[in-house]
Structures are given as C-alpha cells and as structure tokens.
Design a protein around this motif. Sequence first.
Motif, PDB file in Angstrom:
ATOM      1  N   THR A  33       0.343  -6.474   3.179  1.00  0.00           N
ATOM      2  CA  THR A  33       0.749  -5.375   4.416  1.00  0.00           C
ATOM      3  C   THR A  33       1.567  -4.715   4.123  1.00  0.00           C
ATOM      4  N   ILE A  34       1.331  -3.504   4.795  1.00  0.00           N
ATOM      5  CA  ILE A  34       2.353  -2.215   4.864  1.00  0.00           C
ATOM      6  C   ILE A  34       2.455  -1.831   6.331  1.00  0.00           C
ATOM      7  N   ALA A  35       3.534  -1.766   6.918  1.00  0.00           N
ATOM      8  CA  ALA A  35       3.623  -1.557   8.227  1.00  0.00           C
ATOM      9  C   ALA A  35       4.687  -0.421   8.240  1.00  0.00           C
ATOM     10  N   ILE A  51      -1.189  -2.274   8.409  1.00  0.00           N
ATOM     11  CA  ILE A  51      -2.644  -2.362   7.613  1.00  0.00           C
ATOM     12  C   ILE A  51      -2.283  -3.155   6.475  1.00  0.00           C
ATOM     13  N   ASP A  52      -3.268  -4.174   6.505  1.00  0.00           N
ATOM     14  CA  ASP A  52      -3.191  -5.079   5.497  1.00  0.00           C
ATOM     15  C   ASP A  52      -4.208  -4.887   4.409  1.00  0.00           C
ATOM     16  N   SER A  53      -4.374  -5.806   3.298  1.00  0.00           N
ATOM     17  CA  SER A  53      -5.011  -5.376   2.032  1.00  0.00           C
ATOM     18  C   SER A  53      -6.348  -5.252   2.416  1.00  0.00           C
ATOM     19  N   GLY A  54      -7.011  -5.853   3.606  1.00  0.00           N
ATOM     20  CA  GLY A  54      -8.521  -5.767   3.935  1.00  0.00           C
ATOM     21  C   GLY A  54      -8.588  -4.728   4.848  1.00  0.00           C
ATOM     22  N   ASP A  55      -7.639  -3.592   4.760  1.00  0.00           N
ATOM     23  CA  ASP A  55      -7.728  -2.588   5.799  1.00  0.00           C
ATOM     24  C   ASP A  55      -7.856  -2.788   7.233  1.00  0.00           C
TER      25      ASP A  55
END
Length: 121
Positions: A33-35, A51-55
Amino acid sequence: QVQLVESGGGLVQAGGSLRLSCVASGSIFRLNTIAWYRQAPGKQRELVAGIDSGDNINYADSVKGRFTISRDNAKNAVYLQMNSLTFEDTAVYCCNAVLTERFRGPLQSVWGQGTQVTVSS
C-alpha cells in the motif's frame, strides 16, 4: 535503505490544481500500500488517499471527486492529482509506503519528508 521523495507541492490559488509525486528508491522487493497523508497546522495527520497492490483505492470524504491517486509500479511511484483546491487543503503532504525489501521479508512502513501545499483563498 528505502527512501521516499515527494515533489510537486507549492502555492496555488483556490480552484487550482497540483500534482504530487512520490518516488521510492532503494532495495524494494514489493510495494504494497502507498498512501498520501496530510497535516495542517494545529491538526492531526489524516489519510488523504491510498492505493494497494491490487489497485484498490480509498479516499478521505473531503477529497472525493477532486483528488485522484495513481501508481506506476515500474517506477515505484505514486501520484496525487489534486483539482479544485480549497484553502482547507493547505497542509504538508507526506507519502507513506508499506513494503518489503526482500522475498518473505518483514513489512516495513516508510515515510517521506513531505511537501508543502498552500492554497490561497
């Protein structure tokens, strides 16, 4: 050591737009996750968008319909397009990434130093 570097902040008039960038560098195996978070003077830090690795994406209610988060996995980057800015959006915006540095390595939470966004009314 992983580092996050934000850019794109600045001074903008109300109603204007800015695009923030956050690029991760260093030994990265997987970015989860990037936020984006923000903290205004005298206020607590709040989540703006993630947004996480699964978008899968989530936004703070206050920015829905105005801000858009996106990521570029090839560049280890995340972006925040901010439109229709208001004075209340004035804050230091920081990027946070949850990642692993190696296969089956421990999850780490890394913060950038932040970029100032100032919206003049």
